[in-house]
Design an enzyme around this catalytic site. Sequence first.
Site, PDB file in Angstrom:
ATOM      1  N   HIS A 148     -12.317 -69.295  68.275  1.00 16.86           N
ATOM      2  CA  HIS A 148     -12.406 -70.292  67.393  1.00 16.86           C
ATOM      3  C   HIS A 148     -13.515 -71.343  67.911  1.00 16.86           C
ATOM      4  O   HIS A 148     -13.414 -71.411  69.059  1.00 16.86           O
ATOM      5  CB  HIS A 148     -11.104 -70.965  66.888  1.00 16.86           C
ATOM      6  N   ASP A 167       7.434 -60.277  73.640  1.00 22.32           N
ATOM      7  CA  ASP A 167       7.797 -60.221  75.184  1.00 22.32           C
ATOM      8  C   ASP A 167       8.709 -61.477  75.644  1.00 22.32           C
ATOM      9  O   ASP A 167       8.365 -62.512  75.327  1.00 22.32           O
ATOM     10  CB  ASP A 167       6.523 -60.403  75.757  1.00 22.32           C
ATOM     11  N   SER A 187      -5.692 -69.732  73.311  1.00 25.63           N
ATOM     12  CA  SER A 187      -6.493 -69.256  72.298  1.00 25.63           C
ATOM     13  C   SER A 187      -7.665 -68.576  73.234  1.00 25.63           C
ATOM     14  O   SER A 187      -8.259 -68.959  74.145  1.00 25.63           O
ATOM     15  CB  SER A 187      -7.173 -70.441  71.689  1.00 25.63           C
TER      16      SER A 187
END
Length: 396
Positions: A213, A340, A355
């Site tokens: 992003h 997980d 990210s």
Amino acid sequence: MRKSKVKIVYIASTLILILSIITFLSLSKIPETIYVSNSIETSSMDISSNFLIKNCEVNKDKIEIKLLGLIPLKSVKLSKVDDLELYPGGNTVGIKLSTKGVLVVGYSDINCERGQVESPAKRSGIQLGDVITKINGEEIENSKDLLRKINELKDSKISLQYLRNDVTQSKEINLEKEEDGYRLGLWVRDSTAGIGTLTFYHKESKTFGALGHPITDGDTNEPFIIKDGNLLDSSVISVKKGEKGMPGELKGLFLNEKVGIATINKNTEAGIFGVANKNIINKISDKPLKIAFRNEIKEGKAQIITTVDESGPKYYDIEIIKLLPQDEPGPKSMLIKVTDEELLEKTGGIVQGMSGSPIIQDNKIIGAVTHVLINKPDVGYGIYIEWMLKDAGIIN
């Protein structure tokens, strides 16, 4: 008898309408360009979950979509790509950027002889998020340079050149004068720094991709227009666990600010990109992986590679909940959920700083983690890898 015919016509019309709506929605989800590997046979392709438009015919560089294989509906560009292999990331990296010009992040009133007056720049129409590039025809290098040029002015009227939505504009502004000189009435920023996660390294071109992003300013939420930047080695020193309504965060440390591992030259909707100064290859992923384009990705089990402590990058299990339709690059391509137990225990799910963590499915890189849902820290978004490769210049 007549009522029965009317009922049959009504039911048939309703079914046709429903099927038409389903087909229209399916078509709207099919992008204008579909990328496929050269190794995949493309005489026909299934590019929709709609049973009415299965087994689409491939004609050279186009996919002909037909209803029931008979009625033409849409033509989509087919782009064949040589088999790509990337080294997956997953390691945290330091990021330092300098902006082109200076970014407007706030206004400041002026104390002049008439008393306190509104910011001259605001009064003239300068907006938060604008990037000031020149004053009186002279380029602005940074915040200090802007202040110096303002302090040297002998006239209250200036010509200001700036960028807004990537369009260059200019204005004539009458400054206000305080005791020690003229004032524009703006708060500006010329750099930013933080940590994120490396997504991939393409050895052949020495290109890297990270974040998934754009880097945006925290005050204006506008993407930085970068002049230059560096990728740095970094280490995670602590983790703030994510909770409902409160996103978590990785806190990191730059290991060497003087020596970068790569230069950053792009900040786009799909992430940050640039050229590495050395091979950026992790011990956990020291062999390159093939990539999967979105027509190969499926909902279900997958993994991410990410770093949440000093032990370095590790694989963690996730689930792809939903694949989202996109016609152009954007960081919200798929909805993912962390499953997980170890990662949930350490971070609560997805946290800031993760990210860019590559998403792996069937031993192929399919995308990267981009955002977390604030009220569901175990759920977030990922971006298709093809968007990142396109913005990186690795595919057209």
